[in-house]
Design a protein around this motif. Structure first.
Motif, mmCIF file in Angstrom:
data_model
loop_
_atom_site.group_PDB
_atom_site.id
_atom_site.type_symbol
_atom_site.label_atom_id
_atom_site.label_comp_id
_atom_site.label_asym_id
_atom_site.label_seq_id
_atom_site.Cartn_x
_atom_site.Cartn_y
_atom_site.Cartn_z
ATOM 1 N N CYS A 2 0.814 -1.325 -0.413
ATOM 2 C CA CYS A 2 0.025 -0.154 -0.294
ATOM 3 C C CYS A 2 0.816 1.116 0.068
ATOM 4 C CB CYS A 2 -1.202 -0.030 1.250
ATOM 5 S SG CYS A 2 -2.202 -1.422 1.239
ATOM 6 N N LEU A 3 0.511 2.221 -0.711
ATOM 7 C CA LEU A 3 0.968 3.069 -0.785
ATOM 8 C C LEU A 3 0.138 4.161 -1.028
ATOM 9 C CD1 LEU A 3 3.401 2.956 -4.111
ATOM 10 C CD2 LEU A 3 4.450 3.162 -1.920
ATOM 11 N N ALA A 4 0.569 5.770 -0.225
ATOM 12 C CA ALA A 4 0.228 7.008 -0.346
ATOM 13 C C ALA A 4 0.821 7.824 -1.608
ATOM 14 C CB ALA A 4 0.462 7.764 1.010
ATOM 15 N N VAL A 5 -0.701 8.651 -2.571
ATOM 16 C CA VAL A 5 -0.019 8.199 -4.244
ATOM 17 C C VAL A 5 -0.457 10.027 -3.567
ATOM 18 C CG1 VAL A 5 -0.543 8.092 -6.446
ATOM 19 C CG2 VAL A 5 -0.582 5.627 -4.363
ATOM 20 N N PRO A 6 0.578 10.803 -4.318
ATOM 21 C CA PRO A 6 -0.178 12.242 -4.718
ATOM 22 C C PRO A 6 -1.068 12.253 -5.797
ATOM 23 C CG PRO A 6 1.718 11.606 -5.568
ATOM 24 C CD PRO A 6 1.742 10.631 -4.951
ATOM 25 N N GLY A 7 -1.675 12.974 -6.150
ATOM 26 C CA GLY A 7 -2.552 14.193 -6.949
ATOM 27 C C GLY A 7 -3.375 14.995 -7.069
ATOM 28 N N GLN A 8 -3.857 15.486 -8.128
ATOM 29 C CA GLN A 8 -4.564 16.577 -8.468
ATOM 30 C C GLN A 8 -5.645 16.456 -8.284
ATOM 31 O OE1 GLN A 8 -3.828 19.008 -11.277
ATOM 32 N NE2 GLN A 8 -3.846 20.693 -10.568
ATOM 33 N N GLY A 43 -7.530 21.843 -8.134
ATOM 34 C CA GLY A 43 -6.281 22.165 -8.388
ATOM 35 C C GLY A 43 -5.023 22.070 -7.866
ATOM 36 N N ASP A 44 -5.508 21.436 -6.551
ATOM 37 C CA ASP A 44 -4.457 21.593 -5.234
ATOM 38 C C ASP A 44 -3.978 20.353 -5.131
ATOM 39 O OD1 ASP A 44 -4.659 23.866 -4.121
ATOM 40 O OD2 ASP A 44 -6.126 22.918 -2.086
ATOM 41 N N TYR A 45 -3.210 20.089 -4.867
ATOM 42 C CA TYR A 45 -2.527 18.271 -4.959
ATOM 43 C C TYR A 45 -2.592 18.214 -3.617
ATOM 44 C CZ TYR A 45 -0.271 18.603 -9.495
ATOM 45 O OH TYR A 45 -0.336 19.454 -11.011
ATOM 46 N N THR A 46 -2.336 16.355 -3.391
ATOM 47 C CA THR A 46 -2.778 16.120 -1.842
ATOM 48 C C THR A 46 -2.253 14.676 -1.888
ATOM 49 O OG1 THR A 46 -4.297 15.388 -0.192
ATOM 50 C CG2 THR A 46 -5.118 15.120 -2.914
ATOM 51 N N ALA A 53 -7.743 11.642 1.010
ATOM 52 C CA ALA A 53 -6.955 12.494 1.241
ATOM 53 C C ALA A 53 -6.648 12.980 2.325
ATOM 54 C CB ALA A 53 -7.747 13.882 0.819
ATOM 55 N N LEU A 54 -4.885 12.781 2.868
ATOM 56 C CA LEU A 54 -4.030 12.744 4.449
ATOM 57 C C LEU A 54 -3.669 14.595 4.322
ATOM 58 C CD1 LEU A 54 -2.220 9.404 4.801
ATOM 59 C CD2 LEU A 54 -4.565 10.007 5.444
ATOM 60 N N SER A 55 -2.947 14.688 2.926
ATOM 61 C CA SER A 55 -2.390 15.736 3.551
ATOM 62 C C SER A 55 -2.329 17.111 1.990
ATOM 63 C CB SER A 55 -1.073 15.611 4.269
ATOM 64 O OG SER A 55 -0.260 15.269 3.427
ATOM 65 N N LYS A 56 -2.315 17.932 2.462
ATOM 66 C CA LYS A 56 -2.282 18.770 1.094
ATOM 67 C C LYS A 56 -0.465 19.220 0.853
ATOM 68 C CE LYS A 56 -2.693 23.722 -0.713
ATOM 69 N NZ LYS A 56 -2.973 24.810 -0.532
ATOM 70 N N ILE A 57 0.192 18.500 -0.775
ATOM 71 C CA ILE A 57 1.766 19.151 -0.532
ATOM 72 C C ILE A 57 1.391 20.072 -2.068
ATOM 73 C CG2 ILE A 57 2.173 16.761 0.027
ATOM 74 C CD1 ILE A 57 1.755 16.089 -3.088
ATOM 75 N N ASP A 58 2.588 20.229 -2.410
ATOM 76 C CA ASP A 58 3.477 20.318 -3.107
ATOM 77 C C ASP A 58 3.168 20.376 -4.898
ATOM 78 O OD1 ASP A 58 6.231 20.562 -3.971
ATOM 79 O OD2 ASP A 58 5.748 20.559 -2.269
ATOM 80 N N GLU A 59 2.869 20.828 -5.894
ATOM 81 C CA GLU A 59 2.942 20.444 -7.303
ATOM 82 C C GLU A 59 4.565 19.248 -7.369
ATOM 83 O OE1 GLU A 59 1.982 23.380 -10.085
ATOM 84 O OE2 GLU A 59 2.041 22.088 -11.908
ATOM 85 N N THR A 61 6.948 18.325 -5.392
ATOM 86 C CA THR A 61 6.698 17.000 -4.499
ATOM 87 C C THR A 61 5.754 16.173 -5.725
ATOM 88 O OG1 THR A 61 6.995 18.111 -3.137
ATOM 89 C CG2 THR A 61 6.689 15.840 -2.874
ATOM 90 N N ALA A 62 4.578 16.461 -5.966
ATOM 91 C CA ALA A 62 3.592 15.546 -6.537
ATOM 92 C C ALA A 62 3.858 14.521 -7.639
ATOM 93 C CB ALA A 62 2.495 15.854 -6.458
ATOM 94 N N ARG A 63 4.370 16.020 -8.518
ATOM 95 C CA ARG A 63 5.509 15.761 -10.216
ATOM 96 C C ARG A 63 6.369 14.495 -9.716
ATOM 97 N NH1 ARG A 63 2.641 17.762 -13.786
ATOM 98 N NH2 ARG A 63 1.598 19.406 -13.561
ATOM 99 N N GLU A 64 7.270 15.226 -8.678
ATOM 100 C CA GLU A 64 8.257 14.319 -8.655
ATOM 101 C C GLU A 64 8.113 12.735 -7.601
ATOM 102 O OE1 GLU A 64 11.580 17.585 -7.376
ATOM 103 O OE2 GLU A 64 10.659 16.585 -6.394
ATOM 104 N N THR A 65 6.951 12.515 -6.924
ATOM 105 C CA THR A 65 6.636 11.583 -6.872
ATOM 106 C C THR A 65 6.276 10.256 -7.661
ATOM 107 O OG1 THR A 65 6.226 12.108 -4.414
ATOM 108 C CG2 THR A 65 5.602 10.658 -4.813
#
Length: 86
Positions: A2-8, A43-46, A53-59, A61-65
């Protein structure tokens, strides 16, 4: 695994009084509960884990992940079939 995955976050709606949203994970749309991160806006990334959704992250960090996960060729396997009925 299981992973926590970033998305917009693409849209916000309510289901039976619960704040929900459609989140785009590199082209795969999933419905996600937004109750733990009430300040998320379209438009936010999480970071999402098991539909929450666990937290808000910057774009950046989301793209790199997402790039790191894609390079492992695991994103579709982790998320399963997409829900593109937005």
């Amino acid at each position: 695994m299981c992973l926590a995955v970033p998305g917009q976050l693409e849209s916000i709606h309510e289901v039976d009084g619960t704040r929900m949203g459609k989140v785009n994970f590199g082209g795969i749309l999933k419905e996600v509960c937004l109750e733990f991160v009430p300040d998320l806006e379209v438009g936010d990334y999480t970071i999402v884990h098991v539909g929450f959704a666990l937290s808000k992250i910057d774009e950046q960090t989301a793209r790199e992940t997402l790039e790191a996960i894609a390079s492992l060729n695991n994103l579709e396997e982790e998320l399963g079939p997409g829900d593109n009925s937005s």
